[in-house]
Structures are given as C-alpha cells and as structure tokens.
Design a protein around this motif. Structure first.
Motif, PDB file in Angstrom:
ATOM      1  N   ASP A 114       0.827  -1.208   0.000  1.00 19.39           N
ATOM      2  CA  ASP A 114       0.000   0.000   0.000  1.00 19.39           C
ATOM      3  C   ASP A 114       0.863   1.261   0.000  1.00 19.39           C
ATOM      4  O   ASP A 114       0.588   2.225  -0.727  1.00 19.39           O
ATOM      5  CB  ASP A 114      -0.919   0.009   1.227  1.00 19.39           C
ATOM      6  N   LEU A 115       1.915   1.253   0.816  1.00 22.67           N
ATOM      7  CA  LEU A 115       2.783   2.429   0.893  1.00 22.67           C
ATOM      8  C   LEU A 115       3.612   2.596  -0.378  1.00 22.67           C
ATOM      9  O   LEU A 115       3.851   3.718  -0.828  1.00 22.67           O
ATOM     10  CB  LEU A 115       3.695   2.326   2.115  1.00 22.67           C
ATOM     11  N   VAL A 116       4.041   1.490  -0.948  1.00 22.24           N
ATOM     12  CA  VAL A 116       4.802   1.558  -2.200  1.00 22.24           C
ATOM     13  C   VAL A 116       3.938   2.145  -3.308  1.00 22.24           C
ATOM     14  O   VAL A 116       4.389   2.993  -4.089  1.00 22.24           O
ATOM     15  CB  VAL A 116       5.315   0.160  -2.601  1.00 22.24           C
ATOM     16  N   ALA A 117       2.691   1.716  -3.381  1.00 23.71           N
ATOM     17  CA  ALA A 117       1.780   2.226  -4.407  1.00 23.71           C
ATOM     18  C   ALA A 117       1.606   3.738  -4.290  1.00 23.71           C
ATOM     19  O   ALA A 117       1.483   4.446  -5.292  1.00 23.71           O
ATOM     20  CB  ALA A 117       0.426   1.528  -4.284  1.00 23.71           C
ATOM     21  N   GLU A 118       1.642   4.233  -3.065  1.00 22.56           N
ATOM     22  CA  GLU A 118       1.402   5.655  -2.831  1.00 22.56           C
ATOM     23  C   GLU A 118       2.655   6.515  -2.987  1.00 22.56           C
ATOM     24  O   GLU A 118       2.568   7.675  -3.402  1.00 22.56           O
ATOM     25  CB  GLU A 118       0.834   5.850  -1.423  1.00 22.56           C
ATOM     26  N   HIS A 119       3.839   5.951  -2.685  1.00 23.27           N
ATOM     27  CA  HIS A 119       5.036   6.796  -2.577  1.00 23.27           C
ATOM     28  C   HIS A 119       6.178   6.424  -3.530  1.00 23.27           C
ATOM     29  O   HIS A 119       7.255   7.018  -3.435  1.00 23.27           O
ATOM     30  CB  HIS A 119       5.563   6.753  -1.139  1.00 23.27           C
ATOM     31  N   HIS A 120       5.972   5.482  -4.453  1.00 26.42           N
ATOM     32  CA  HIS A 120       7.098   5.032  -5.279  1.00 26.42           C
ATOM     33  C   HIS A 120       7.617   6.102  -6.233  1.00 26.42           C
ATOM     34  O   HIS A 120       8.749   6.005  -6.715  1.00 26.42           O
ATOM     35  CB  HIS A 120       6.712   3.772  -6.071  1.00 26.42           C
ATOM     36  N   ASP A 121       6.815   7.131  -6.516  1.00 30.21           N
ATOM     37  CA  ASP A 121       7.297   8.201  -7.393  1.00 30.21           C
ATOM     38  C   ASP A 121       8.392   9.033  -6.728  1.00 30.21           C
ATOM     39  O   ASP A 121       9.212   9.657  -7.414  1.00 30.21           O
ATOM     40  CB  ASP A 121       6.144   9.130  -7.793  1.00 30.21           C
ATOM     41  N   GLU A 122       8.407   9.039  -5.409  1.00 29.03           N
ATOM     42  CA  GLU A 122       9.354   9.879  -4.672  1.00 29.03           C
ATOM     43  C   GLU A 122      10.428   9.092  -3.934  1.00 29.03           C
ATOM     44  O   GLU A 122      11.458   9.656  -3.547  1.00 29.03           O
ATOM     45  CB  GLU A 122       8.592  10.732  -3.654  1.00 29.03           C
ATOM     46  N   ILE A 123      10.191   7.809  -3.732  1.00 23.49           N
ATOM     47  CA  ILE A 123      11.107   6.974  -2.950  1.00 23.49           C
ATOM     48  C   ILE A 123      11.356   5.669  -3.691  1.00 23.49           C
ATOM     49  O   ILE A 123      10.433   5.081  -4.254  1.00 23.49           O
ATOM     50  CB  ILE A 123      10.509   6.678  -1.555  1.00 23.49           C
ATOM     51  N   ASP A 124      12.610   5.217  -3.694  1.00 22.44           N
ATOM     52  CA  ASP A 124      12.938   3.901  -4.241  1.00 22.44           C
ATOM     53  C   ASP A 124      12.832   2.869  -3.121  1.00 22.44           C
ATOM     54  O   ASP A 124      13.543   2.960  -2.113  1.00 22.44           O
ATOM     55  CB  ASP A 124      14.360   3.888  -4.815  1.00 22.44           C
TER      56      ASP A 124
END
Length: 234
Positions: A114-124
């Motif tokens: 869930d967190l990856v789906a939300e924040h992958h544009d800014e965090i690897d």
C-alpha cells in the motif's frame, strides 16, 4: 593548451578528494569499530532475558554510530540476473534486508504494498534478500511491482564486505532509511508480533512502522520537493 588541461585535471582531482574527505564516515567503517562490543553486550542481555537492555543497546548503536554515516556502495543481483548497485538509485531509498526463512506477518506485505503504491514516485523501495534466487522468487510473488527485489547468494558473493557487514551486524528484517546522498537517516528493526495475530492488527502495526520510515525520508531528505506524508485514516 597543455597547461590548461593540467590545471583542469588538478582541479578535478582536488574536487574528488574533497568529496571523499567529506564522506569518509562510511557505515562499514563506523560500525566496524563498535560491532564487537555491541554483539557481546547484546548476547549477554538476551542470555539474561533482559530485552529492555538489548533494545537500549540497539537504539544506542543506531543513534550514536550508524545514523549520519554513509552507506557504502554495493553491487548485488536482481531477479532478472542483471547486477545493480546502490548508487543506481537517485531517489531516497527505503531499504529492507530480509531472508526467505523469515516468515512475514500476515499483514506485512499488504501494508508495504500500500505504501509503495502511494510513494514510489518519490522513494525507491528496495528489498534485499540473503538467499538463493529460487527462494527469493518464491518469497516475493506477492510484492508490488514497484519494489526493487534484489538478492545476495553468499555462495556467490563471499567477497562483498559491505553486504556481509550489513547482515552480520544488525540482523534482519531491518529497514534502512537512506537519503538521496546515501546518508543513513535511521535504522529500524522489523515489527514483531504473535504468529497467530489477526490480519487487521498485523497490517496496522506494519503500516505504521513503514509509514514512520517514509515520514523520516520525506522530512529529513535534502530533496525539499518531497510531499509530506498524509496521516492514515483508521
């Protein structure tokens, strides 16, 4: 012309030396000076069933030694077979070290996804396994496609000092929060709960833990363009 080239070469060399001097506090060097004493005292605390003391020792090591150091560049393999290194990632890095025999809580992978789906544009997001390729493939079938899954098969990587230091010093699962300059902002151990914990409780515990890591990366990263973390609505 020759004099100009020589001058440029000297200036370039000086710049590289200055960068090395500015980043001489590498993780492997700093933790190497303290890990023996930490390991001895931690083993003594666990032998005495003094979990509070063991947790204090870990937190002290992270806060006083590890945080602020720079994670050494290392080269590992992707499941595709291609090699990749830490310096390939240009965003802040959420790095989790793992092993296939560490059974995740029932809500752990869904919370991470869930967190990856939300924040992958800014965090690897990177999960680094200490295992063989076949075991890693099996263990990561449910991972979000934006998670960079990598592995170290120690039978093939016996000379990789950095990854061996990471594994044998802090154990796993462990999360490293690393800014875009490869500076370690914080390190946290994985969430522990009863094996038969409910899905909702497991999900919430892991989500909150991962969210704290994302918040750390966004609040302390030198990249000021990162959006703040939204609070999860129960």
């Amino acid at each position: 012309m020759g004099t100009k080239l020589l001058t440029l070469f000297i200036l370039f060399s000086f710049t590289l030396q200055a960068q090395d001097m500015a980043r001489e506090d590498y993780f492997s060097q700093k933790i190497g000076k303290h890990i023996k004493k930490f390991t001895q005292e931690s083993q003594r605390a666990y032998a005495d069933n003094n979990l509070e003391r063991a947790e204090f020792l870990f937190d002290s090591l992270i806060n006083n030694v590890v945080n602020g150091s720079y994670l050494d560049n290392f080269k590992v393999k992707k499941l595709s077979g291609k090699k990749s290194e830490l310096n390939d990632f240009k965003k802040p890095v959420f790095l989790i070290t793992y092993a296939s025999w560490c059974v995740p809580g029932v809500g752990e992978i869904p919370a991470l996804n869930d967190l990856v789906a939300e924040h992958h544009d800014e965090i690897d997001f990177v999960v680094l396994f200490w295992d063989s390729k076949d075991k890693v493939k099996k263990a990561t079938k449910e991972y979000h496609k934006k998670i960079n899954v990598m592995y170290v098969d120690e039978k093939e990587n016996t000379n990789n000092h950095v990854v061996k230091t990471m594994k044998h010093s802090l154990g796993f699962p462990t999360s490293f929060y690393i800014d875009s300059n490869k500076r370690i902002l914080d390190v946290q151990r994985g969430v522990l709960h009863a094996y038969n914990e409910s899905y909702d409780t497991s999900f919430n515990m892991n989500y909150d833990s991962f969210l704290n890591g994302v918040a750390t990366l966004k609040s302390l990263s030198p990249n000021t363009n990162l959006n703040p973390v939204a609070t999860k609505i129960p």
